[in-house]
Design a protein around this motif. Structure first.
Motif, PDB file in Angstrom:
ATOM      1  N   GLN A  79       0.850  -1.293   0.039  1.00  0.00           N
ATOM      2  CA  GLN A  79       0.159   0.134  -0.016  1.00  0.00           C
ATOM      3  C   GLN A  79       0.844   1.163   0.126  1.00  0.00           C
ATOM      4  OE1 GLN A  79      -3.789  -0.043   1.656  1.00  0.00           O
ATOM      5  NE2 GLN A  79      -3.313  -1.501   2.911  1.00  0.00           N
ATOM      6  N   GLU A  80       2.144   1.147  -0.355  1.00  0.00           N
ATOM      7  CA  GLU A  80       2.986   2.395  -0.509  1.00  0.00           C
ATOM      8  C   GLU A  80       2.619   3.434  -1.527  1.00  0.00           C
ATOM      9  OE1 GLU A  80       6.750   0.776  -0.552  1.00  0.00           O
ATOM     10  OE2 GLU A  80       6.728  -0.007  -2.565  1.00  0.00           O
ATOM     11  N   ILE A  81       2.927   4.586  -1.240  1.00  0.00           N
ATOM     12  CA  ILE A  81       2.461   5.602  -2.323  1.00  0.00           C
ATOM     13  C   ILE A  81       3.620   6.362  -2.827  1.00  0.00           C
ATOM     14  CG2 ILE A  81       0.378   5.928  -1.218  1.00  0.00           C
ATOM     15  CD1 ILE A  81       1.404   8.621   0.120  1.00  0.00           C
ATOM     16  N   ILE A  82       3.621   7.038  -3.869  1.00  0.00           N
ATOM     17  CA  ILE A  82       4.790   7.884  -4.550  1.00  0.00           C
ATOM     18  C   ILE A  82       4.584   9.394  -4.315  1.00  0.00           C
ATOM     19  CG2 ILE A  82       5.883   8.326  -6.714  1.00  0.00           C
ATOM     20  CD1 ILE A  82       6.031   5.353  -5.572  1.00  0.00           C
ATOM     21  N   SER A  91      18.284  16.546 -10.253  1.00  0.00           N
ATOM     22  CA  SER A  91      17.739  15.494 -10.897  1.00  0.00           C
ATOM     23  C   SER A  91      16.431  15.108 -10.494  1.00  0.00           C
ATOM     24  CB  SER A  91      18.803  14.246 -10.491  1.00  0.00           C
ATOM     25  OG  SER A  91      19.925  14.283 -11.084  1.00  0.00           O
ATOM     26  N   PRO A  92      15.433  14.768 -11.593  1.00  0.00           N
ATOM     27  CA  PRO A  92      13.936  14.620 -10.924  1.00  0.00           C
ATOM     28  C   PRO A  92      13.770  13.106 -10.498  1.00  0.00           C
ATOM     29  CG  PRO A  92      14.492  14.037 -13.383  1.00  0.00           C
ATOM     30  CD  PRO A  92      15.572  14.523 -12.898  1.00  0.00           C
ATOM     31  N   GLY A  93      12.791  13.234  -9.587  1.00  0.00           N
ATOM     32  CA  GLY A  93      12.803  11.843  -8.775  1.00  0.00           C
ATOM     33  C   GLY A  93      11.393  11.710  -8.090  1.00  0.00           C
ATOM     34  N   VAL A  94      11.247  10.903  -7.327  1.00  0.00           N
ATOM     35  CA  VAL A  94      10.184  10.752  -6.216  1.00  0.00           C
ATOM     36  C   VAL A  94      10.488  10.083  -4.958  1.00  0.00           C
ATOM     37  CG1 VAL A  94       8.716  10.370  -8.259  1.00  0.00           C
ATOM     38  CG2 VAL A  94       9.718   8.329  -7.003  1.00  0.00           C
ATOM     39  N   ASN A  95       9.672  10.440  -4.171  1.00  0.00           N
ATOM     40  CA  ASN A  95       9.892   9.708  -2.679  1.00  0.00           C
ATOM     41  C   ASN A  95       8.959   8.623  -2.644  1.00  0.00           C
ATOM     42  OD1 ASN A  95      10.791  13.055  -0.739  1.00  0.00           O
ATOM     43  ND2 ASN A  95      11.825  11.574  -2.063  1.00  0.00           N
ATOM     44  N   ILE A  96       9.452   7.623  -1.791  1.00  0.00           N
ATOM     45  CA  ILE A  96       8.672   6.482  -1.627  1.00  0.00           C
ATOM     46  C   ILE A  96       8.028   6.510  -0.114  1.00  0.00           C
ATOM     47  CG2 ILE A  96       8.601   4.030  -1.432  1.00  0.00           C
ATOM     48  CD1 ILE A  96      10.701   3.704  -3.786  1.00  0.00           C
ATOM     49  N   LEU A  97       6.849   6.551   0.099  1.00  0.00           N
ATOM     50  CA  LEU A  97       6.342   6.639   1.439  1.00  0.00           C
ATOM     51  C   LEU A  97       5.670   5.173   1.539  1.00  0.00           C
ATOM     52  CD1 LEU A  97       6.693   9.688   0.716  1.00  0.00           C
ATOM     53  CD2 LEU A  97       4.910  10.111   2.581  1.00  0.00           C
ATOM     54  N   ARG A 159      -1.934   6.056  -7.023  1.00  0.00           N
ATOM     55  CA  ARG A 159      -1.064   6.175  -5.758  1.00  0.00           C
ATOM     56  C   ARG A 159       0.006   7.136  -6.117  1.00  0.00           C
ATOM     57  NH1 ARG A 159      -3.387   2.833  -2.538  1.00  0.00           N
ATOM     58  NH2 ARG A 159      -1.882   3.015  -0.723  1.00  0.00           N
ATOM     59  N   SER A 160      -0.036   7.951  -6.579  1.00  0.00           N
ATOM     60  CA  SER A 160       0.947   8.877  -6.714  1.00  0.00           C
ATOM     61  C   SER A 160       0.176  10.388  -6.536  1.00  0.00           C
ATOM     62  CB  SER A 160       1.714   9.120  -8.413  1.00  0.00           C
ATOM     63  OG  SER A 160       2.136   7.761  -8.664  1.00  0.00           O
ATOM     64  N   PHE A 161       1.117  11.265  -5.767  1.00  0.00           N
ATOM     65  CA  PHE A 161       0.499  12.536  -5.269  1.00  0.00           C
ATOM     66  C   PHE A 161       1.542  13.626  -5.379  1.00  0.00           C
ATOM     67  CE2 PHE A 161      -1.571   9.206  -3.099  1.00  0.00           C
ATOM     68  CZ  PHE A 161      -2.881   9.626  -3.076  1.00  0.00           C
ATOM     69  N   ARG A 162       1.036  14.605  -5.876  1.00  0.00           N
ATOM     70  CA  ARG A 162       1.955  15.862  -6.119  1.00  0.00           C
ATOM     71  C   ARG A 162       2.094  16.544  -4.795  1.00  0.00           C
ATOM     72  NH1 ARG A 162       4.898  18.943  -5.771  1.00  0.00           N
ATOM     73  NH2 ARG A 162       5.693  20.815  -7.062  1.00  0.00           N
ATOM     74  N   ARG A 163       1.294  16.639  -3.894  1.00  0.00           N
ATOM     75  CA  ARG A 163       1.156  17.040  -2.642  1.00  0.00           C
ATOM     76  C   ARG A 163       0.422  16.006  -1.544  1.00  0.00           C
ATOM     77  NH1 ARG A 163      -0.387  22.812  -1.207  1.00  0.00           N
ATOM     78  NH2 ARG A 163       1.003  22.534   0.385  1.00  0.00           N
TER      79      ARG A 163
END
Length: 232
Positions: A79-82, A91-97, A159-163
């Motif tokens: 159930q993790e989100i991005i 560099s562009p990227g994401v965090n994993i929560l 499951r990807s969130f900007r904020r």
């Protein structure tokens, strides 16, 4: 009134107005510097305070913000989100929560496990970044933003969130989530562990230099006016 006198009056009013505006902007930067120093003092006091367990945190999330904590539990990787559009060193990227389930607790705590490169800043395959199911680590408390706008997730990436809008996030989990999340700071020892998110530096920003610049512009305006009046 002669043309020379009129020109002196016009230039004097203009120079003094510019000086007043520059002094006002310089004072504004000084106030921002003081606010930054005050905020840094609060963050430093919490950052270097003794580590506490999650259950010992103040109920007020504002008071818990930036506190160092010890976290233990079991990850629910399914159930993790991005957290999208997270840059790192240009560099562009994401965090994993990832939700952390704790013993005898019905509320999960989201854990920001770290940053992963993403060419578009929004999409990754999380499978290669799966860590051990059990966590016994350390981090600091972050709070969810309370002011919008909160753009809805893309239907193609639900499951990807900007904020990180907590009210929207809560609908995506089968259990309650805490009103804060934890940013993991333990060193990433496994190849599958993403690089941890770095803590924000406690610097004063550019406000001091900006204030000096504005005060310099004010001084140049007044000195220039004085030279002009003496020569004419």
């Amino acid at each position: 009134m002669s043309p020379v006198t009129l020109r002196k009056w016009i230039l004097s009013v203009l120079a003094i107005s510019i000086a007043i505006a520059c002094i006002s902007l310089g004072c504004w930067q000084i106030r921002r510097l003081w606010a930054r120093q005050k905020a840094n003092a609060i963050v430093a006091a919490r950052r270097f305070a003794p580590e506490v367990e999650l259950d010992s945190l103040p109920r007020d999330t504002a008071a818990a913000h930036f506190r160092r904590v010890h976290v233990r539990g079991i990850y629910d990787h399914a159930q993790e989100i991005i957290y999208t559009l997270r840059g790192r060193n240009g560099s562009p990227g994401v965090n994993i929560l990832t939700p952390l389930l704790r013993a005898r607790k019905d509320t999960a705590v989201l854990v920001n496990r770290g940053w992963v490169y993403s060419a578009d800043g929004t999409t990754i395959d999380t499978q290669p970044w799966k860590e051990a199911d059990t966590l016994n680590g350390h981090g600091f408390v972050e709070t969810f933003p309370t002011q919008g706008p909160f753009p809805p997730p893309n239907p193609a990436r639900p499951r990807s969130f900007r904020r990180l809008d907590r009210s929207a996030l809560s609908k995506d989990f089968s259990y309650p989530i805490a009103n804060y999340y934890v940013v993991l700071t333990d060193s990433a020892t496994l190849p599958s562990a993403p690089p941890r998110v770095e803590e924000a530096p406690l610097d004063e920003g550019p406000h001091r230099n900006y204030a000096i610049q504005w005060f310099s512009f004010a001084a140049i305006s007044i000195v220039g006016l004085g030279i002009f009046l003496r020569r004419t």
